[in-house]
Design a protein around this motif. Sequence first.
Motif, short mmCIF file in Angstrom:
data_model
loop_
_atom_site.label_atom_id
_atom_site.label_comp_id
_atom_site.label_asym_id
_atom_site.label_seq_id
_atom_site.Cartn_x
_atom_site.Cartn_y
_atom_site.Cartn_z
N GLU A 1 -2.19 -8.61 1.16
CA GLU A 1 -1.98 -10.20 0.95
C GLU A 1 -1.04 -10.86 -0.96
O GLU A 1 -0.96 -9.65 -1.37
CB GLU A 1 -3.62 -10.23 -0.05
CG GLU A 1 -4.44 -9.97 0.92
CD GLU A 1 -6.39 -9.89 -0.23
OE1 GLU A 1 -7.13 -10.86 0.06
OE2 GLU A 1 -6.43 -9.26 -1.11
N ARG B 1 -3.33 3.20 -2.18
CA ARG B 1 -3.40 2.75 -2.87
C ARG B 1 -2.61 1.59 -3.27
O ARG B 1 -1.85 1.43 -3.05
CB ARG B 1 -3.38 2.96 -4.63
CG ARG B 1 -4.61 3.94 -4.55
CD ARG B 1 -5.85 3.90 -4.99
NE ARG B 1 -7.29 4.36 -5.39
CZ ARG B 1 -8.51 4.91 -5.28
NH1 ARG B 1 -8.57 4.19 -4.65
NH2 ARG B 1 -8.77 6.37 -5.57
N VAL B 2 -2.59 0.42 -3.33
CA VAL B 2 -2.32 -0.66 -3.71
C VAL B 2 -1.94 -0.43 -4.60
O VAL B 2 -2.03 -0.60 -5.76
CB VAL B 2 -3.22 -2.18 -3.61
CG1 VAL B 2 -2.94 -3.68 -3.63
CG2 VAL B 2 -4.19 -2.40 -2.07
N VAL C 1 -7.84 -5.80 -4.80
CA VAL C 1 -6.94 -6.51 -3.80
C VAL C 1 -6.44 -6.01 -2.30
O VAL C 1 -6.49 -4.54 -2.75
CB VAL C 1 -5.59 -6.99 -4.51
CG1 VAL C 1 -4.76 -7.34 -3.66
CG2 VAL C 1 -5.87 -7.73 -5.40
N GLN C 2 -6.30 -6.39 -1.32
CA GLN C 2 -6.14 -5.81 0.00
C GLN C 2 -4.51 -5.75 0.02
O GLN C 2 -4.27 -6.29 -0.12
CB GLN C 2 -7.22 -6.15 0.84
CG GLN C 2 -8.40 -5.72 1.09
CD GLN C 2 -8.51 -4.77 0.53
OE1 GLN C 2 -8.65 -4.30 1.21
NE2 GLN C 2 -9.70 -4.69 -0.17
N ALA C 3 -4.61 -4.36 0.53
CA ALA C 3 -2.78 -4.18 1.26
C ALA C 3 -2.31 -5.51 1.46
O ALA C 3 -3.40 -5.63 2.87
CB ALA C 3 -2.50 -2.87 1.79
N GLY D 1 1.13 -1.32 0.14
CA GLY D 1 -0.24 -0.02 0.03
C GLY D 1 0.87 1.31 0.25
O GLY D 1 1.50 1.40 0.81
N SER E 1 -9.75 -1.37 -6.59
CA SER E 1 -9.89 -2.22 -5.81
C SER E 1 -9.86 -4.06 -6.58
O SER E 1 -9.58 -4.24 -7.82
CB SER E 1 -11.59 -2.56 -6.02
OG SER E 1 -12.04 -2.62 -7.61
N ARG F 1 -8.45 -13.12 -8.67
CA ARG F 1 -9.26 -11.59 -8.64
C ARG F 1 -10.12 -11.10 -9.47
O ARG F 1 -8.45 -10.69 -9.94
CB ARG F 1 -8.78 -10.67 -7.46
CG ARG F 1 -8.69 -12.19 -5.84
CD ARG F 1 -9.95 -11.69 -5.38
NE ARG F 1 -9.75 -12.38 -4.28
CZ ARG F 1 -9.26 -11.96 -2.58
NH1 ARG F 1 -8.76 -11.19 -2.93
NH2 ARG F 1 -8.42 -12.52 -1.53
#
Length: 399
Positions: free
Chosen positions: A387, A336-337, A383-385, A88, A381, A365
């Motif tokens: 992962e 942002r990722v 993917v989350q930081a 992130g 959007s 994803r």
Amino acid sequence: MARIIFLGATVMPIHDHEPSNRGRAFLWAGIVLGLFFVVAMFTKGFGLFTGSGKTDEGPAAMIRQGDKIVVPEGSPLRERLSVAAAAGEPVSAKLVLPGIVEADPSRTAPVLTPLSGRVLELKVGLGDRVVRGQLLAVIDSPDLGQAYDDNDKARDAAALTEKNLARQEGQFKIDVIAERDLDQAKSDNTQAQAEYTRTQARLKMLGGLEDGKEPSRLLKVRAPVSGSVTALSIAPGNLINDPTQPMLTIADLSTVWVTALAPEKDVASISKDQDAEVSLSAYPDRQLHGKVSFVSDVIEPDSRRDKIRIAFANADYSLKPNMFATVTLTGPSQTRVVLPSSALLMNNDRTSVFVATAPWTFERRTVDPQLEEGSSVAIRSGVQAGEQVVVKGGILLND
């Protein structure tokens, strides 16, 4: 030699032939070929069709379990896949727009002649720089001559009525005239002075001298502002019949605008005082930094775009109207990722990545890329930081 054998009532002749050399060759070739097929059957083609003499198969490269893909132990894919945590990072959205350099309309003045007439002299040319009050053209105008004549008459009448008033006042003091005559002299003088003031004002408006002492009595057009002559529509000898049409245009280019048109879908991300960078084809090594000074409240009906402007000082006049420019707007910083571009895979019309949900277990994803800079891509959007994402070799898991 033929022999006859008697079997009951049947008599069968038997012919005895000696085999030829060619027959023997075919006989032995058939025997050898038959032996070869028998041996090949028991040796599985001498091992040529199995790749090795082993009969056991290795582990599968990957196993699909519903929406997930498992890479089992011993699979060759484990050595070709690289997995890393999604980072992130603070990023600023950028919007790149085509633009053009324009003169500031509030610093642009069309020069009109107040009267019709013939152009005798033109003192400037297209592109010349002028200062306020500089002589631009000389015009022979009959209307200006009439204005000078009217001013002369008014001046003479004002002088005469002033003398008459002084005379009447002296005679009134010695009771030679009645008070009514004095009042009439005052009224005549007031009207004459007012007419003279009017003719002077008209001369001033027309560009003449207020005192009416211009010997040539020609119309002299002067620059209303300082700037550059950007348009010219007259030449010596031309007859000007329509005073409402500009003779020339003067633009003060010490400050110019860079105007850009933003697509309707990006209007929400643009605001006044937003940071902007401008590059021009004429100066590829030069970057201009400014802020958005104007955002139009109306969408252009033909292009469906919104007009924005950035003002720049132009003391050296290097920014010339009609130059092409590229405007880059920078939005506020957001977290942002960020993924390596090698992690992104195209799947039909979607962009996707593989995320590890367990050791050597992955799921696809769909992601929304926002901004690509170099080898990194910011993701809105999907993917989350933190992962775990396949950053190399994901194409091997792709359908």
